[in-house]
Enzyme design. Sequence first.
Site, PDB file in Angstrom:
ATOM      1  N   THR A 132       0.813  -1.003   0.010  1.00 16.71           N
ATOM      2  CA  THR A 132       0.091  -0.027  -0.001  1.00 16.71           C
ATOM      3  C   THR A 132       0.689   1.189   0.152  1.00 16.71           C
ATOM      4  O   THR A 132       1.895   1.213   0.556  1.00 16.71           O
ATOM      5  CB  THR A 132      -0.897  -0.117   1.305  1.00 16.71           C
ATOM      6  OG1 THR A 132      -1.668   1.228   1.369  1.00 16.71           O
ATOM      7  CG2 THR A 132      -0.240  -0.129   2.540  1.00 16.71           C
ATOM      8  N   ASP A 133       0.340   2.471  -0.340  1.00 17.07           N
ATOM      9  CA  ASP A 133       0.860   3.770  -0.563  1.00 17.07           C
ATOM     10  C   ASP A 133       0.962   4.155   1.046  1.00 17.07           C
ATOM     11  O   ASP A 133       1.776   5.124   1.419  1.00 17.07           O
ATOM     12  CB  ASP A 133       0.378   4.687  -1.378  1.00 17.07           C
ATOM     13  CG  ASP A 133      -1.274   5.064  -0.922  1.00 17.07           C
ATOM     14  OD1 ASP A 133      -1.736   4.264  -0.078  1.00 17.07           O
ATOM     15  OD2 ASP A 133      -1.843   5.694  -1.646  1.00 17.07           O
ATOM     16  N   GLU A 134       0.356   3.583   2.092  1.00 13.58           N
ATOM     17  CA  GLU A 134       0.110   4.082   3.425  1.00 13.58           C
ATOM     18  C   GLU A 134       1.569   3.939   4.023  1.00 13.58           C
ATOM     19  O   GLU A 134       1.767   4.569   5.301  1.00 13.58           O
ATOM     20  CB  GLU A 134      -0.952   3.532   4.013  1.00 13.58           C
ATOM     21  CG  GLU A 134      -2.348   3.722   3.340  1.00 13.58           C
ATOM     22  CD  GLU A 134      -3.554   3.546   4.436  1.00 13.58           C
ATOM     23  OE1 GLU A 134      -3.212   3.467   5.509  1.00 13.58           O
ATOM     24  OE2 GLU A 134      -4.501   3.558   3.798  1.00 13.58           O
ATOM     25  N   TYR A 158      -2.169  -0.408  11.094  1.00 14.63           N
ATOM     26  CA  TYR A 158      -2.308  -1.004   9.719  1.00 14.63           C
ATOM     27  C   TYR A 158      -1.076  -0.875   8.820  1.00 14.63           C
ATOM     28  O   TYR A 158      -0.446  -1.837   8.273  1.00 14.63           O
ATOM     29  CB  TYR A 158      -3.681  -0.683   9.048  1.00 14.63           C
ATOM     30  CG  TYR A 158      -3.515  -0.919   7.491  1.00 14.63           C
ATOM     31  CD1 TYR A 158      -3.450  -2.260   7.195  1.00 14.63           C
ATOM     32  CD2 TYR A 158      -3.546  -0.045   6.661  1.00 14.63           C
ATOM     33  CE1 TYR A 158      -3.550  -2.668   5.723  1.00 14.63           C
ATOM     34  CE2 TYR A 158      -3.330  -0.231   5.092  1.00 14.63           C
ATOM     35  CZ  TYR A 158      -3.540  -1.397   4.761  1.00 14.63           C
ATOM     36  OH  TYR A 158      -3.352  -1.863   3.393  1.00 14.63           O
ATOM     37  N   LYS A 162       1.867  -3.436   7.469  1.00 11.73           N
ATOM     38  CA  LYS A 162       2.296  -3.550   6.004  1.00 11.73           C
ATOM     39  C   LYS A 162       3.530  -3.322   5.754  1.00 11.73           C
ATOM     40  O   LYS A 162       4.394  -3.665   4.856  1.00 11.73           O
ATOM     41  CB  LYS A 162       1.431  -2.655   5.216  1.00 11.73           C
ATOM     42  CG  LYS A 162      -0.152  -3.050   5.118  1.00 11.73           C
ATOM     43  CD  LYS A 162      -0.074  -4.667   4.560  1.00 11.73           C
ATOM     44  CE  LYS A 162      -0.129  -4.703   3.062  1.00 11.73           C
ATOM     45  NZ  LYS A 162      -0.391  -5.802   2.461  1.00 11.73           N
TER      46      LYS A 162
HETATM   47  P1  NAD Z   1      -9.603  -7.299   2.131  1.00  8.61           P
HETATM   48  O1  NAD Z   1      -9.638  -6.988   3.563  1.00  8.61           O
HETATM   49  O2  NAD Z   1     -11.093  -7.002   1.421  1.00  8.61           O
HETATM   50  O3  NAD Z   1      -9.395  -8.879   2.031  1.00  8.61           O
HETATM   51  C1  NAD Z   1      -8.533  -9.540   2.669  1.00  8.61           C
HETATM   52  C2  NAD Z   1      -8.350 -11.122   2.385  1.00  8.61           C
HETATM   53  O4  NAD Z   1      -7.500 -11.575   3.064  1.00  8.61           O
HETATM   54  C3  NAD Z   1     -10.024 -11.650   2.766  1.00  8.61           C
HETATM   55  O5  NAD Z   1     -10.512 -12.454   1.959  1.00  8.61           O
HETATM   56  C4  NAD Z   1      -9.422 -12.225   4.050  1.00  8.61           C
HETATM   57  O6  NAD Z   1     -10.423 -13.678   4.412  1.00  8.61           O
HETATM   58  C5  NAD Z   1      -7.872 -12.776   3.631  1.00  8.61           C
HETATM   59  N1  NAD Z   1      -7.170 -12.864   4.933  1.00  8.61           N
HETATM   60  C6  NAD Z   1      -7.181 -12.343   6.033  1.00  8.61           C
HETATM   61  N2  NAD Z   1      -6.379 -12.879   7.072  1.00  8.61           N
HETATM   62  C7  NAD Z   1      -5.980 -13.822   6.588  1.00  8.61           C
HETATM   63  C8  NAD Z   1      -5.038 -15.052   7.032  1.00  8.61           C
HETATM   64  N3  NAD Z   1      -4.255 -14.885   8.144  1.00  8.61           N
HETATM   65  N4  NAD Z   1      -4.794 -15.946   6.047  1.00  8.61           N
HETATM   66  C9  NAD Z   1      -5.251 -16.216   4.656  1.00  8.61           C
HETATM   67  N5  NAD Z   1      -6.195 -15.448   4.455  1.00  8.61           N
HETATM   68  C10 NAD Z   1      -6.626 -14.067   5.076  1.00  8.61           C
HETATM   69  O7  NAD Z   1      -8.469  -6.765   1.471  1.00  8.61           O
HETATM   70  P2  NAD Z   1      -8.311  -5.952   0.200  1.00  8.61           P
HETATM   71  O8  NAD Z   1      -8.856  -4.523   0.206  1.00  8.61           O
HETATM   72  O9  NAD Z   1      -8.535  -6.747  -1.128  1.00  8.61           O
HETATM   73  O10 NAD Z   1      -6.461  -5.887   0.253  1.00  8.61           O
HETATM   74  C11 NAD Z   1      -5.804  -6.682  -0.388  1.00  8.61           C
HETATM   75  C12 NAD Z   1      -4.448  -6.366  -0.167  1.00  8.61           C
HETATM   76  O11 NAD Z   1      -4.162  -5.215  -0.901  1.00  8.61           O
HETATM   77  C13 NAD Z   1      -3.906  -6.279   1.220  1.00  8.61           C
HETATM   78  O12 NAD Z   1      -2.661  -6.664   1.493  1.00  8.61           O
HETATM   79  C14 NAD Z   1      -3.892  -4.601   1.416  1.00  8.61           C
HETATM   80  O13 NAD Z   1      -3.073  -4.040   2.354  1.00  8.61           O
HETATM   81  C15 NAD Z   1      -3.511  -4.189  -0.108  1.00  8.61           C
HETATM   82  N6  NAD Z   1      -3.972  -3.060  -0.560  1.00  8.61           N
HETATM   83  C16 NAD Z   1      -5.374  -2.708  -0.409  1.00  8.61           C
HETATM   84  C17 NAD Z   1      -5.683  -1.330  -0.881  1.00  8.61           C
HETATM   85  C18 NAD Z   1      -7.322  -0.842  -1.025  1.00  8.61           C
HETATM   86  O14 NAD Z   1      -7.402  -0.056  -1.359  1.00  8.61           O
HETATM   87  N7  NAD Z   1      -7.947  -1.751  -0.373  1.00  8.61           N
HETATM   88  C19 NAD Z   1      -4.901  -0.713  -1.597  1.00  8.61           C
HETATM   89  C20 NAD Z   1      -3.535  -0.937  -1.543  1.00  8.61           C
HETATM   90  C21 NAD Z   1      -3.075  -2.080  -1.096  1.00  8.61           C
HETATM   91  O1  DAU Z   2      -3.972   3.955   0.396  1.00 14.28           O
HETATM   92  C1  DAU Z   2      -4.270   2.359   0.533  1.00 14.28           C
HETATM   93  C2  DAU Z   2      -5.131   1.929   1.270  1.00 14.28           C
HETATM   94  O2  DAU Z   2      -6.562   2.557   1.187  1.00 14.28           O
HETATM   95  C3  DAU Z   2      -5.076   0.720   1.641  1.00 14.28           C
HETATM   96  O3  DAU Z   2      -3.746   0.194   1.982  1.00 14.28           O
HETATM   97  C4  DAU Z   2      -6.150   0.126   2.876  1.00 14.28           C
HETATM   98  O4  DAU Z   2      -6.223  -1.079   2.736  1.00 14.28           O
HETATM   99  C5  DAU Z   2      -7.502   0.584   2.542  1.00 14.28           C
HETATM  100  O5  DAU Z   2      -8.586   0.659   3.520  1.00 14.28           O
HETATM  101  C6  DAU Z   2      -7.660   2.359   2.124  1.00 14.28           C
HETATM  102  O6  DAU Z   2      -7.307   3.004   3.362  1.00 14.28           O
HETATM  103  P1  DAU Z   2      -7.985   4.318   3.711  1.00 14.28           P
HETATM  104  O7  DAU Z   2      -7.896   4.550   5.334  1.00 14.28           O
HETATM  105  O8  DAU Z   2      -7.378   5.408   2.753  1.00 14.28           O
HETATM  106  O9  DAU Z   2      -9.508   3.924   3.328  1.00 14.28           O
HETATM  107  P2  DAU Z   2     -10.951   4.093   3.988  1.00 14.28           P
HETATM  108  O10 DAU Z   2     -11.962   3.714   2.697  1.00 14.28           O
HETATM  109  O11 DAU Z   2     -11.159   3.631   5.363  1.00 14.28           O
HETATM  110  O12 DAU Z   2     -11.060   5.968   3.977  1.00 14.28           O
HETATM  111  C7  DAU Z   2     -10.850   6.735   2.931  1.00 14.28           C
HETATM  112  C8  DAU Z   2     -10.815   8.115   3.522  1.00 14.28           C
HETATM  113  O13 DAU Z   2     -12.194   8.399   4.058  1.00 14.28           O
HETATM  114  C9  DAU Z   2     -10.060   8.235   4.640  1.00 14.28           C
HETATM  115  O14 DAU Z   2      -9.504   9.473   4.610  1.00 14.28           O
HETATM  116  C10 DAU Z   2     -10.870   8.190   5.910  1.00 14.28           C
HETATM  117  C11 DAU Z   2     -12.162   8.691   5.212  1.00 14.28           C
HETATM  118  N1  DAU Z   2     -13.501   8.042   5.832  1.00 14.28           N
HETATM  119  C12 DAU Z   2     -13.602   6.702   5.786  1.00 14.28           C
HETATM  120  C13 DAU Z   2     -14.805   6.273   6.406  1.00 14.28           C
HETATM  121  C14 DAU Z   2     -14.998   4.524   6.528  1.00 14.28           C
HETATM  122  C15 DAU Z   2     -14.617   8.756   6.106  1.00 14.28           C
HETATM  123  O15 DAU Z   2     -14.475  10.075   6.094  1.00 14.28           O
HETATM  124  N2  DAU Z   2     -15.716   8.321   6.624  1.00 14.28           N
HETATM  125  C16 DAU Z   2     -15.894   6.898   6.749  1.00 14.28           C
HETATM  126  O16 DAU Z   2     -16.822   6.531   7.528  1.00 14.28           O
END
Ligand code: NAD
Ligand code: DAU
Length: 350
Positions: A132-134, A158, A162
């Site tokens: 992630t970019d975080e 989180y 990561k």
């Molecule tokens: P998600 O939470 O939707 O899915 C995570 C999946 O991992 C689920 O299916 C869960 O059951 C599985 N999981 C969790 N713990 C596990 C374990 N111990 N063993 C096996 N499986 C397990 O997450 P996502 O949003 O699809 O993110 C996927 C990946 O991409 C993550 O590594 C996250 O850090 C990264 N990522 C997410 C975003 C985003 O915006 N969602 C952006 C950049 C990177």
């Molecule tokens: O940047 C990549 C990341 O983006 C991933 O690594 C994470 O897994 C993914 O969850 C996401 O993290 P964020 O914290 O940026 O996403 P989230 O959707 O939780 O929140 C996006 C923005 O919106 C953040 O500034 C918080 C705000 N927010 C979020 C929720 C859930 C609100 O204002 N209200 C809300 O109820």
Amino acid sequence: MILVTGGAGFIGANFVLDWLSVCNEPVLNVDKLTYAGNLATLKSLQGSEKHIFARVDICDRAALDSLLAEHKPRAVVHFAAESHVDRSIDGPADFVQTNVVGTFTLLEAVRAYWGALPVAEKSAFRMLAVSTDEVFGSLGPQDPQFSETTPYAPNSPYSATKAASDHLVRAYHHTYGLPTLTTNCSNNYGPYHFPEKLIPLMITNALAGKTLPIYGDGQNVRDWLYVTDHCSAIRQVLERGTPGETYNVGGWNEKTNLEVVHTLCDLLDELKPKAEGSYRDQMTFIKDRPGHDRRYAIDARKLERELGWRPAETFETGLKKTVQWYLDNQPWVNDVTSGEYRKWVGQHYA
Ligand code: NAD
Ligand code: DAU
């Protein structure tokens, strides 16, 4: 075949569906099925020989060893993680367990498997870690976007876990020569996004007549990428990336949360108008997230320069598709929000 971890989650499941729509190579999908994993997302693959599902925790070394020995993948794409920042603030332990111990356990299993491969297969093998970019921390309004050389400065439990995961992956390449690749991606959105994250939460709350909770002043900036663009970037990096390298993936779509919510409300007003008023009337400002990162933005030029990748969707086209998908897939949303699918998992694997 390839082994995918976390392939029942939002991005992992989109990746599996996308992979099998563009190539014939089977996928071994290893997922623990936490609250975020949902096999209903993969319903269209039921009965397919190309998709093998194993309900396994990546912290379970023995189970990983036997899956690797049985299926002999040529690559591992590692998505499995605890992914929600707010949950990591409420309870960081699961994040340390899966994101640090889980990645470590997976790396150890993969190192042993890879080390015993014949020479040609060993050199062709790849392990791609999806990050992630975080991990780069928070930007000020005038700061340049995160590049691959930006120092790590994670701010939430989180992102700290990561970052630890990324450091382990880097060390396994440096120390053992494991052919790893790392992608650092910005915020994804699109179909099958669990409605705890901003975009799906706003859509589902809006349609349910609930409030749209905006943290703080709503001026935090995220760089949004449509999920299938992330999937295509991962495919490119897996096939043509250089082992040991990291690649930033982003959408060139910096938006404040307020801009995102306004656009969502306007799209819903157009596609599913309310009897009276606008969805914007449901917006409400609430207490900020502790330690809330102000701005993320990705410089994705390395990926474009070296591998020719650029996102196909703009924010406008991607968001419209997403809203329409949620309108068309209410049963999926209802299953998730009612806990129906969790009940099914409990019964199925009892
Ligand atoms: P998600 O939470 O939707 O899915 C995570 C999946 O991992 C689920 O299916 C869960 O059951 C599985 N999981 C969790 N713990 C596990 C374990 N111990 N063993 C096996 N499986 C397990 O997450 P996502 O949003 O699809 O993110 C996927 C990946 O991409 C993550 O590594 C996250 O850090 C990264 N990522 C997410 C975003 C985003 O915006 N969602 C952006 C950049 C990177
Ligand atoms: O940047 C990549 C990341 O983006 C991933 O690594 C994470 O897994 C993914 O969850 C996401 O993290 P964020 O914290 O940026 O996403 P989230 O959707 O939780 O929140 C996006 C923005 O919106 C953040 O500034 C918080 C705000 N927010 C979020 C929720 C859930 C609100 O204002 N209200 C809300 O109820």
